[in-house]
Design a protein around this motif. Structure first.
Motif, PDB file in Angstrom:
ATOM      1  N   ALA A  86       0.823  -1.210   0.000  1.00  0.00           N
ATOM      2  CA  ALA A  86       0.000   0.000   0.000  1.00  0.00           C
ATOM      3  C   ALA A  86       0.855   1.257   0.000  1.00  0.00           C
ATOM      4  CB  ALA A  86      -0.929  -0.005   1.215  1.00  0.00           C
ATOM      5  N   TRP A  87       2.027   1.183   0.636  1.00  0.00           N
ATOM      6  CA  TRP A  87       2.899   2.360   0.679  1.00  0.00           C
ATOM      7  C   TRP A  87       3.553   2.642  -0.670  1.00  0.00           C
ATOM      8  CZ3 TRP A  87       3.182   6.162   4.025  1.00  0.00           C
ATOM      9  CH2 TRP A  87       2.632   5.952   5.293  1.00  0.00           C
ATOM     10  N   ILE A  88       3.614   1.644  -1.524  1.00  0.00           N
ATOM     11  CA  ILE A  88       4.136   1.892  -2.875  1.00  0.00           C
ATOM     12  C   ILE A  88       3.205   2.843  -3.614  1.00  0.00           C
ATOM     13  CG2 ILE A  88       4.700   0.823  -5.089  1.00  0.00           C
ATOM     14  CD1 ILE A  88       5.517  -1.671  -3.619  1.00  0.00           C
ATOM     15  N   ALA A  89       1.900   2.618  -3.460  1.00  0.00           N
ATOM     16  CA  ALA A  89       0.924   3.504  -4.095  1.00  0.00           C
ATOM     17  C   ALA A  89       0.918   4.891  -3.476  1.00  0.00           C
ATOM     18  CB  ALA A  89      -0.471   2.879  -4.001  1.00  0.00           C
ATOM     19  N   ILE A  90       1.286   4.975  -2.205  1.00  0.00           N
ATOM     20  CA  ILE A  90       1.293   6.278  -1.524  1.00  0.00           C
ATOM     21  C   ILE A  90       2.546   7.072  -1.854  1.00  0.00           C
ATOM     22  CG2 ILE A  90       1.337   7.409   0.734  1.00  0.00           C
ATOM     23  CD1 ILE A  90      -0.323   5.086   1.811  1.00  0.00           C
ATOM     24  N   LEU A  91       3.691   6.393  -1.898  1.00  0.00           N
ATOM     25  CA  LEU A  91       4.975   7.080  -2.052  1.00  0.00           C
ATOM     26  C   LEU A  91       5.462   7.159  -3.493  1.00  0.00           C
ATOM     27  CD1 LEU A  91       6.882   5.449   0.957  1.00  0.00           C
ATOM     28  CD2 LEU A  91       5.631   7.624   0.920  1.00  0.00           C
ATOM     29  N   GLY A  92       4.773   6.510  -4.427  1.00  0.00           N
ATOM     30  CA  GLY A  92       5.212   6.506  -5.817  1.00  0.00           C
ATOM     31  C   GLY A  92       5.203   7.889  -6.462  1.00  0.00           C
ATOM     32  N   LYS A  93       5.769   7.955  -7.665  1.00  0.00           N
ATOM     33  CA  LYS A  93       5.877   9.237  -8.367  1.00  0.00           C
ATOM     34  C   LYS A  93       4.522   9.870  -8.588  1.00  0.00           C
ATOM     35  CE  LYS A  93       7.976  11.345 -12.452  1.00  0.00           C
ATOM     36  NZ  LYS A  93       8.763  11.104 -13.686  1.00  0.00           N
ATOM     37  N   ASN A  94       3.542   9.060  -8.915  1.00  0.00           N
ATOM     38  CA  ASN A  94       2.176   9.550  -9.114  1.00  0.00           C
ATOM     39  C   ASN A  94       1.269   9.129  -7.970  1.00  0.00           C
ATOM     40  OD1 ASN A  94       2.824  10.652 -11.713  1.00  0.00           O
ATOM     41  ND2 ASN A  94       2.687   8.570 -12.566  1.00  0.00           N
ATOM     42  N   GLY A  95       1.864   8.910  -6.828  1.00  0.00           N
ATOM     43  CA  GLY A  95       1.118   8.429  -5.683  1.00  0.00           C
ATOM     44  C   GLY A  95       0.374   9.520  -4.931  1.00  0.00           C
ATOM     45  N   LEU A  96      -0.259   9.114  -3.848  1.00  0.00           N
ATOM     46  CA  LEU A  96      -1.084  10.017  -3.056  1.00  0.00           C
ATOM     47  C   LEU A  96      -0.272  11.154  -2.454  1.00  0.00           C
ATOM     48  CD1 LEU A  96      -3.857  10.629  -1.800  1.00  0.00           C
ATOM     49  CD2 LEU A  96      -3.236   9.105   0.097  1.00  0.00           C
ATOM     50  N   LEU A  97       0.921  10.849  -1.948  1.00  0.00           N
ATOM     51  CA  LEU A  97       1.739  11.877  -1.307  1.00  0.00           C
ATOM     52  C   LEU A  97       2.144  12.963  -2.292  1.00  0.00           C
ATOM     53  CD1 LEU A  97       3.270  12.913   1.167  1.00  0.00           C
ATOM     54  CD2 LEU A  97       5.194  11.462   0.508  1.00  0.00           C
TER      55      LEU A  97
END
Length: 288
Positions: A125-136
């Protein structure tokens, strides 16, 4: 009457001993035997003619400068993660312990609820959050900040460690604070101590056993993890767990992997002995 009582105690002890047999068998099969196999592989090497040679060469390779860098990186990241877990977890545990009794169980349940999910899924789940186009990055871009992905960096690995192992810090500290005698706190306040002094002289020293338990429960899995560093570090941040897993599954050198495991085990045992000594000294100091 005394003979009857002694006979009854003997019968109870015999029953308890029989009940312990399955657990002893379980420990023998799944703990002792695998550990002996690791020890055996760490001291042996296959010769060219297919024989077995007892040698210390595996341990010499385990102390290779390249491997020592991996050890150092693992302990540094695990130490930072453990320290941050204490900084974050102690206030959380304190707030929960001071909440109304009817709300404490609900707060603890909400805090440990993510642990019911699979460990790998939580990390993914943190991959989706921290990715280039992620939530963060999307959130930072919304506020006009330049997004810069931290995925596949040491910071991402550190964040994954804190997220996954923070509950192991909060729960023992919360338990210690729950057992705290409020009369001691009230006595300190009656003697004129302010809030900071009460916390520094009474609350925190008495909660040291919980802190030490939390440090042990967080530091050990942090220093040996490999899933977090692989998923969030992208293979760029190799830790001891990655090194051991690589030797067993990729390289196929079980002997070197076993020797590294044994070195790691000794270091962990020394660390646990040190923390137990500190915990014991703190308790003795508290009694005095």
């Amino acid at each position: 009457m005394k003979k009857i009582r002694n006979r009854a105690n003997t019968i109870v002890e015999q029953k308890e001993t029989r009940l312990a047999y399955p657990y002893a068998l379980w420990s023998l099969i799944f703990i002792v035997v695998p550990l002996l196999l690791i020890v055996y592989y760490s001291f042996t090497r296959k010769t060219d003619d297919g024989g077995i040679l007892f040698t210390l060469e595996n341990y010499r390779q385990a102390f290779d400068p390249l491997f020592l860098k991996v050890f150092t990186r693992s302990f540094v990241l695990a130490g930072i993660a453990t320290f941050l877990c204490v900084i974050i977890g102690y206030p959380v545990a304190y707030i929960i312990s001071k909440a109304k009794i009817s709300r404490r169980d609900s707060l603890i349940l909400l805090f440990i609820l993510p642990m019911w999910m699979n460990f790998l899924l939580r990390t993914y789940a943190w991959i989706a959050i921290l990715g280039k186009n992620g939530l963060l990055n999307s959130l930072l871009g919304f506020f006009g900040l330049t997004p810069n992905s931290i995925l596949y960096t040491s910071a991402a690995v550190l964040l994954g460690m804190i997220y996954n192992f923070l509950p192991y810090m909060v729960l023992p500290i919360y338990t210690s604070l729950q057992k705290l005698d409020e009369d001691l706190v009230n006595a300190a306040r009656d003697l004129g101590a302010n809030t900071v002094t009460v916390f520094r002289k009474v609350i925190f020293p008495l909660s040291i056993p919980g802190v030490m338990s939390g440090v042990t429960m967080v530091f050990m899995p942090c220093v040996t993890t490999f899933a977090i560093s692989r998923l969030l570090g992208g293979g760029k941040t190799m830790l001891v767990g990655d090194l051991i897993e690589q030797q067993f599954t990729t390289v196929g050198d079980w002997n070197l992997g076993s020797s590294i495991s044994m070195v790691m085990m000794v270091i962990i045992l020394i660390s646990m002995a040190f923390m137990n000594k500190v915990d014991k000294d703190e308790r003795q100091g508290g009694k005095v």
